[in-house]
Design a protein around this motif. Structure first.
Motif, mmCIF file in Angstrom:
data_model
loop_
_atom_site.group_PDB
_atom_site.id
_atom_site.type_symbol
_atom_site.label_atom_id
_atom_site.label_comp_id
_atom_site.label_asym_id
_atom_site.label_seq_id
_atom_site.Cartn_x
_atom_site.Cartn_y
_atom_site.Cartn_z
ATOM 1 N N ARG A 169 0.850 -1.198 0.000
ATOM 2 C CA ARG A 169 0.000 0.000 0.000
ATOM 3 C C ARG A 169 0.879 1.239 0.000
ATOM 4 O O ARG A 169 1.877 1.318 0.725
ATOM 5 C CB ARG A 169 -0.906 0.005 1.235
ATOM 6 N N VAL A 170 0.520 2.227 -0.821
ATOM 7 C CA VAL A 170 1.206 3.514 -0.818
ATOM 8 C C VAL A 170 0.167 4.633 -0.775
ATOM 9 O O VAL A 170 -1.014 4.416 -1.067
ATOM 10 C CB VAL A 170 2.099 3.709 -2.065
ATOM 11 N N MET A 171 0.603 5.818 -0.399
ATOM 12 C CA MET A 171 -0.250 6.997 -0.485
ATOM 13 C C MET A 171 -0.530 7.291 -1.956
ATOM 14 O O MET A 171 0.222 6.882 -2.841
ATOM 15 C CB MET A 171 0.438 8.197 0.184
ATOM 16 N N ASN A 172 -1.603 8.018 -2.209
ATOM 17 C CA ASN A 172 -2.045 8.270 -3.575
ATOM 18 C C ASN A 172 -1.196 9.378 -4.212
ATOM 19 O O ASN A 172 -1.594 10.542 -4.266
ATOM 20 C CB ASN A 172 -3.528 8.655 -3.590
ATOM 21 N N ASN A 173 -0.026 8.976 -4.682
ATOM 22 C CA ASN A 173 0.906 9.908 -5.307
ATOM 23 C C ASN A 173 1.736 9.107 -6.303
ATOM 24 O O ASN A 173 2.295 8.057 -5.959
ATOM 25 C CB ASN A 173 1.802 10.550 -4.240
ATOM 26 N N ASP A 174 1.835 9.587 -7.538
ATOM 27 C CA ASP A 174 2.552 8.843 -8.578
ATOM 28 C C ASP A 174 4.006 8.568 -8.195
ATOM 29 O O ASP A 174 4.572 7.536 -8.586
ATOM 30 C CB ASP A 174 2.507 9.607 -9.902
ATOM 31 N N VAL A 177 4.083 5.436 -6.142
ATOM 32 C CA VAL A 177 3.818 4.271 -6.984
ATOM 33 C C VAL A 177 5.081 3.886 -7.755
ATOM 34 O O VAL A 177 5.473 2.713 -7.795
ATOM 35 C CB VAL A 177 2.655 4.558 -7.950
ATOM 36 N N GLN A 178 5.731 4.882 -8.348
ATOM 37 C CA GLN A 178 6.960 4.618 -9.088
ATOM 38 C C GLN A 178 8.046 4.055 -8.169
ATOM 39 O O GLN A 178 8.795 3.150 -8.553
ATOM 40 C CB GLN A 178 7.465 5.907 -9.737
ATOM 41 N N MET A 179 8.139 4.585 -6.966
ATOM 42 C CA MET A 179 9.150 4.146 -6.010
ATOM 43 C C MET A 179 9.049 2.641 -5.767
ATOM 44 O O MET A 179 10.050 1.913 -5.881
ATOM 45 C CB MET A 179 8.975 4.900 -4.686
ATOM 46 N N VAL A 180 7.847 2.162 -5.442
ATOM 47 C CA VAL A 180 7.665 0.737 -5.165
ATOM 48 C C VAL A 180 7.871 -0.098 -6.422
ATOM 49 O O VAL A 180 8.516 -1.156 -6.392
ATOM 50 C CB VAL A 180 6.274 0.477 -4.555
ATOM 51 N N LYS A 182 9.786 0.484 -9.014
ATOM 52 C CA LYS A 182 11.205 0.399 -9.367
ATOM 53 C C LYS A 182 11.980 -0.496 -8.404
ATOM 54 O O LYS A 182 13.061 -0.996 -8.737
ATOM 55 C CB LYS A 182 11.835 1.785 -9.404
ATOM 56 N N LEU A 183 11.430 -0.711 -7.209
ATOM 57 C CA LEU A 183 12.070 -1.606 -6.245
ATOM 58 C C LEU A 183 11.616 -3.053 -6.449
ATOM 59 O O LEU A 183 12.090 -3.956 -5.750
ATOM 60 C CB LEU A 183 11.755 -1.159 -4.814
ATOM 61 N N GLY A 184 10.709 -3.276 -7.397
ATOM 62 C CA GLY A 184 10.279 -4.629 -7.712
ATOM 63 C C GLY A 184 8.969 -5.042 -7.097
ATOM 64 O O GLY A 184 8.465 -6.142 -7.356
ATOM 65 N N GLY A 185 8.390 -4.185 -6.261
ATOM 66 C CA GLY A 185 7.109 -4.503 -5.653
ATOM 67 C C GLY A 185 5.950 -4.036 -6.505
ATOM 68 O O GLY A 185 6.137 -3.407 -7.558
ATOM 69 N N ASN A 186 4.749 -4.349 -6.064
ATOM 70 C CA ASN A 186 3.533 -3.899 -6.740
ATOM 71 C C ASN A 186 2.846 -2.859 -5.867
ATOM 72 O O ASN A 186 2.390 -3.173 -4.764
ATOM 73 C CB ASN A 186 2.589 -5.075 -6.987
ATOM 74 N N ALA A 187 2.797 -1.618 -6.341
ATOM 75 C CA ALA A 187 2.230 -0.516 -5.561
ATOM 76 C C ALA A 187 0.716 -0.528 -5.655
ATOM 77 O O ALA A 187 0.145 -0.671 -6.746
ATOM 78 C CB ALA A 187 2.781 0.814 -6.052
ATOM 79 N N THR A 188 0.068 -0.364 -4.507
ATOM 80 C CA THR A 188 -1.389 -0.328 -4.443
ATOM 81 C C THR A 188 -1.837 0.896 -3.662
ATOM 82 O O THR A 188 -1.825 0.889 -2.425
ATOM 83 C CB THR A 188 -1.942 -1.598 -3.754
ATOM 84 N N PRO A 189 -2.195 1.998 -4.342
ATOM 85 C CA PRO A 189 -2.735 3.156 -3.608
ATOM 86 C C PRO A 189 -4.006 2.753 -2.869
ATOM 87 O O PRO A 189 -4.868 2.058 -3.421
ATOM 88 C CB PRO A 189 -3.033 4.170 -4.720
ATOM 89 N N MET A 190 -4.110 3.179 -1.617
ATOM 90 C CA MET A 190 -5.221 2.732 -0.775
ATOM 91 C C MET A 190 -5.415 3.719 0.358
ATOM 92 O O MET A 190 -4.436 4.294 0.873
ATOM 93 C CB MET A 190 -4.907 1.341 -0.212
ATOM 94 N N ALA A 191 -6.654 3.926 0.776
ATOM 95 C CA ALA A 191 -6.936 4.773 1.933
ATOM 96 C C ALA A 191 -6.304 4.160 3.173
ATOM 97 O O ALA A 191 -6.309 2.934 3.360
ATOM 98 C CB ALA A 191 -8.439 4.919 2.124
ATOM 99 N N TYR A 192 -5.792 5.008 4.045
ATOM 100 C CA TYR A 192 -5.067 4.545 5.225
ATOM 101 C C TYR A 192 -5.946 3.664 6.116
ATOM 102 O O TYR A 192 -5.483 2.665 6.675
ATOM 103 C CB TYR A 192 -4.556 5.751 6.000
ATOM 104 N N GLY A 193 -7.206 4.012 6.231
ATOM 105 C CA GLY A 193 -8.108 3.268 7.100
ATOM 106 C C GLY A 193 -8.388 1.844 6.633
ATOM 107 O O GLY A 193 -8.918 1.021 7.401
#
Length: 327
Positions: A169-174, A177-180, A182-193
């Motif tokens: 899970r990442v905050m909703n910011n491109d 998303v790119q950070m994760v 490029k590290l090989g993971g799969n970024a999933t923007p999601m509400a914190y709650g």
């Protein structure tokens, strides 16, 4: 009680003076998103108390905690409009309003928290304040929001390869998303709650945050691996509305600014204490905490992220270099 004409006149003059003084008092609404016992809100309350005392009531801030005056994006707009006088804002969501602040969301832009302090307390911080002031906000001082690291339900992360295939899970910011990615993971923007339940049910494998958030959200109950990467260190501000600020006397501006700086110093101290306490709590609960030994591998993976950012924002390249050169 009997009054002479002279006495009545004196009393009337005194009453008028009191009424005039009361009319000059200005109540400031102060926005904060955290609960009242959170380091940021404790510091904001100190700020409010000191401003009230030192201005002899000419300015009386009232702190509204728990985001009761609105979510951060709404509160930022209310401060810009002057409906809220002052707020404690994270720079992460500020990029849509002030593009230069997106630089502060670049992974590893700061080497560590001390580097962030040195940059934001000096000429770099003033440049960001100048950019904010053009959009209706004046940054009076800079607070911590901790350094963010990765945690997950599967295994420790020692190298970027350990992130392969994991959903974070990442905050909703491109940029995040790119950070994760490029590290090989799969970024999933999601509400914190939604993160706790998503970790528990396997919808996601991990997330990233600082120790106090990892602990207070109870994510440590389901994600038993916390790997210290310190990939994001995003400062926060005490920001006042320019519409309000322009009406403040030079004398009171000095008082308010000094109070904001002292509040930031207190917040940093309390934040460090809170981070240490949260770290100890998660370790005591059985979470495996490891510090990534080869941090350079993670930083090297960010080169395409920086390249794309600079290509899209060539005017911000010098700002990035200047931040990186701060000692």
């Amino acid at each position: 009680m009997r009054f002479t004409k002279t006495g009545a006149l004196t009393a009337t003059v005194a009453l008028c003076g009191l009424l005039a003084g009361a009319a000059q008092a200005e109540t400031w609404r102060a926005w904060a998103i955290h609960p009242e016992d959170y380091p940021n809100v404790v510091a904001m309350q100190q700020f409010a108390d000191e401003v009230t005392e030192k201005t002899e009531g000419r300015i009386e801030p009232t702190v509204y905690a728990n985001g009761v005056l609105g979510a951060q994006p709404d509160a930022i707009e209310q401060v810009r409009a002057g409906a809220i006088a002052v707020g404690n804002f994270n720079m992460g969501p500020m990029g849509e309003i002030v593009p230069a602040t997106n630089v502060l969301s670049l992974p590893f832009i700061f080497r560590d928290v001390d580097h962030m302090h040195a940059a934001m307390d000096g000429e770099i911080g003033q440049r960001f304040s100048d950019a904010l002031s053009e959009e209706g906000l004046v940054a009076l001082s800079w607070m911590d929001s901790g350094s963010r690291s990765f945690y997950n339900t599967k295994h420790p992360i020692e190298t970027p390869a350990d992130m392969d295939g994991l959903k974070f899970r990442v905050m909703n910011n491109d940029l995040y998303v790119q950070m994760v990615d490029k590290l090989g993971g799969n970024a999933t923007p999601m509400a914190y709650g939604e993160v706790y339940q998503s970790l528990k049910t396997g919808v996601i494998d991990g997330a990233e945050n600082n120790y106090p958030s990892f602990e207070s959200s109870n994510h440590y109950e389901v994600a038993k691996y916390y790997s210290i990467t310190n990939h994001l260190i995003i400062p926060e501000c005490i920001c006042v509305s320019t519409k309000v600020w322009d009406g403040v006397s030079d004398e009171d501006k000095a008082i308010v600014t000094e109070a904001a700086v002292k509040a930031a110093d207190l917040q940093r101290e309390l934040w460090a204490e809170r981070s240490d306490a949260s770290k100890q709590k998660v370790i005591d609960s059985g979470v495996a905490v490891n510090e990534v030994e080869d941090g350079q591998a993670f930083q090297d993976a960010m080169e395409p992220v920086y390249a794309d950012f600079i290509a899209a924002n060539p005017d911000l390249e010098s700002l990035i270099r200047d931040i990186q050169s701060v000692q």
